[in-house]
Design a protein around this motif. Structure first.
Motif, PDB file in Angstrom:
ATOM      1  N   GLU A 255       3.030   2.058  -6.079  1.00  0.00           N
ATOM      2  CA  GLU A 255       3.365   0.629  -6.108  1.00  0.00           C
ATOM      3  C   GLU A 255       4.133   0.243  -4.844  1.00  0.00           C
ATOM      4  OE1 GLU A 255       2.257  -1.446  -8.417  1.00  0.00           O
ATOM      5  OE2 GLU A 255       1.222   0.272  -9.313  1.00  0.00           O
ATOM      6  N   LEU A 256       4.917   1.176  -4.328  1.00  0.00           N
ATOM      7  CA  LEU A 256       5.671   0.943  -3.104  1.00  0.00           C
ATOM      8  C   LEU A 256       4.731   0.608  -1.949  1.00  0.00           C
ATOM      9  CD1 LEU A 256       8.617   1.228  -1.875  1.00  0.00           C
ATOM     10  CD2 LEU A 256       7.944   3.547  -1.251  1.00  0.00           C
ATOM     11  N   ALA A 257       3.644   1.375  -1.849  1.00  0.00           N
ATOM     12  CA  ALA A 257       2.683   1.160  -0.764  1.00  0.00           C
ATOM     13  C   ALA A 257       2.023  -0.218  -0.856  1.00  0.00           C
ATOM     14  CB  ALA A 257       1.625   2.257  -0.788  1.00  0.00           C
ATOM     15  N   LYS A 258       1.935  -0.759  -2.076  1.00  0.00           N
ATOM     16  CA  LYS A 258       1.342  -2.092  -2.242  1.00  0.00           C
ATOM     17  C   LYS A 258       2.209  -3.185  -1.624  1.00  0.00           C
ATOM     18  CE  LYS A 258      -1.231  -1.245  -6.542  1.00  0.00           C
ATOM     19  NZ  LYS A 258      -1.394  -1.651  -7.954  1.00  0.00           N
ATOM     20  N   LYS A 259       3.490  -2.894  -1.446  1.00  0.00           N
ATOM     21  CA  LYS A 259       4.420  -3.893  -0.906  1.00  0.00           C
ATOM     22  C   LYS A 259       4.324  -4.029   0.611  1.00  0.00           C
ATOM     23  CE  LYS A 259       6.627  -4.898  -4.794  1.00  0.00           C
ATOM     24  NZ  LYS A 259       6.718  -6.272  -5.345  1.00  0.00           N
ATOM     25  N   ILE A 260       3.602  -3.118   1.258  1.00  0.00           N
ATOM     26  CA  ILE A 260       3.485  -3.173   2.720  1.00  0.00           C
ATOM     27  C   ILE A 260       2.757  -4.443   3.147  1.00  0.00           C
ATOM     28  CG2 ILE A 260       2.404  -2.078   4.729  1.00  0.00           C
ATOM     29  CD1 ILE A 260       2.900   0.621   3.396  1.00  0.00           C
ATOM     30  N   ASN A 261       3.383  -5.202   4.016  1.00  0.00           N
ATOM     31  CA  ASN A 261       2.776  -6.444   4.513  1.00  0.00           C
ATOM     32  C   ASN A 261       3.386  -6.761   5.874  1.00  0.00           C
ATOM     33  OD1 ASN A 261       1.661  -8.923   5.006  1.00  0.00           O
ATOM     34  ND2 ASN A 261       2.386  -9.899   3.135  1.00  0.00           N
TER      35      ASN A 261
END
Length: 368
Positions: A255-261
């Motif tokens: 889920e942490l990786a989904k926050k990359i923007n």
């Protein structure tokens, strides 16, 4: 024939790093945050410190008989029949854990990446490359690890750099609120799933390492580096997602990786980041399976372990499909029976070995 296989201390260090990270990268932050909230990353630090003491215990035991594997040491210290009984328990537990990791692999990909692909197909694919790796031998496994460690650290660096702008230090405050007792209690989960399980590496260390000079440092430093990676991942999960959200997630680092923007351009790269976990999970699985197959071959006094790889691989796939009926059962099993098995082979058995060796030390030296 099996004793002719040799790897160097650097290759062993890499295998220790991968084994230490293993499933911990995805599962440990959630469990630590459940018990120690925003202090989960501090629990990981305590866990790493306790883990290094356990690794030191393993090193001490292995160096009593540096040319024997763990199953051979068990038989040497406890005697033929009692030793074989303990060895069988160790081998079966290692085999069970390799099947468990196949389940983790299939379940993770089925939920997050390939929902329309049957789990059995994913498990067979993973088991196939695990069996292939074990058949090719420890040297091939170690050389592959040397290559993939570069890929792993490259992707890990990308994850840390790209997620850094999302860090909110308010999420980790107040620091040390849970107190030493609670933080140490929470750290024990990390100790059980990583350093304690590293007892299977005694099937390699130090009997299959060609130079003894830096071999002790390799074991300790490898565990230290792996522990630091877990600490960083746990810190990022808590500081970016928050303790409550980290607790709710089964795989918080995914889920942490989904926050990359980055500038609304670099985003949705969690599939790429899952490569981190797949690489480390593969090596943890293959080391468990290698320990089980080699140990079984030594118990049966076989000259070569390779004939056992395919039948045991087929059994492992079957077991991986029935070991957990659902995720709830899996979490319950891991926190009870799984932890008990880990402690049995990774803590109680080594401590019992120390006691018996102290009693029989003179006799064993005469036999040697």
């Amino acid at each position: 024939m099996m004793q002719n296989v040799k790897i160097n201390s650097y290759q062993f260090l890499i295998l220790v790093i991968f084994f230490t990270i293993g499933t911990s990268m995805l599962t440990v932050p959630s469990v630590l945050a459940t018990d120690s909230k925003q202090d989960a990353w501090i629990s990981a630090i305590f866990g790493m410190g306790i883990g290094l003491l356990i690794i030191w215990l393993f090193i001490t035991i292995a160096l009593w008989f540096p040319h024997l594997t763990f199953t051979q040491i068990i038989e040497k210290v406890f005697g033929k029949w009692v030793g074989k009984a303990f060895s069988v328990f160790f081998v079966l537990t290692s085999f069970l854990f390799s099947s468990e990791l196949l389940y983790y692999f299939g379940s993770f990909l089925n939920i997050h990446a390939l929902p329309n692909t049957p789990t059995v197909v994913l498990n067979i694919l993973m088991a196939g490359i695990v069996v292939m790796g074990v058949r090719l031998g420890l040297e091939t496994i170690a050389r592959t690890a040397e290559i993939l460690i570069v890929v792993f650290f490259f992707l890990f660096l990308i994850l840390v750099v790209f997620i850094s702008p999302e860090i909110n230090f308010e999420n980790i405050q107040p620091v040390y609120e849970m107190g030493t007792k609670k933080i140490v209690q929470a750290s024990l989960f990390y100790v059980v799933v990583s350093p304690v399980d590293a007892v299977v590496l005694l099937m390699i260390f130090p009997s299959f390492i060609n130079k003894m000079k830096n071999v002790k440092k390799s074991f300790l430093i490898g565990n230290l580096i792996g522990g630091i990676i877990i600490i960083v991942i746990t810190f990022l999960c808590v500081s970016v997602l928050g303790a409550a959200d980290t607790t709710r997630q089964v795989y918080p680092s995914y889920e942490l990786a989904k926050k990359i923007n980055i500038g609304d351009f670099v985003q949705r790269i969690e599939a790429l980041m899952s490569t981190l976990w797949i690489i480390s999970l593969y090596f943890k699985t293959i080391l468990y399976f290698y320990a089980a197959v080699l140990g079984m071959a030594q118990i049966l006094n076989l000259k070569d372990y390779r004939p056992l790889t395919l039948p045991l691989g087929m059994i492992a796939v079957t077991l991986s499909l029935v070991i957990y009926p659902n995720v709830i059962y899996q979490q319950k099993f891991d926190s009870t029976t799984g932890n008990s098995l880990s402690l049995s082979i990774g803590l109680f058995l080594p401590l019992l070995l120390v006691v018996v060796y102290a009693i029989r030390k003179k006799q064993l030296k005469k036999e040697a």
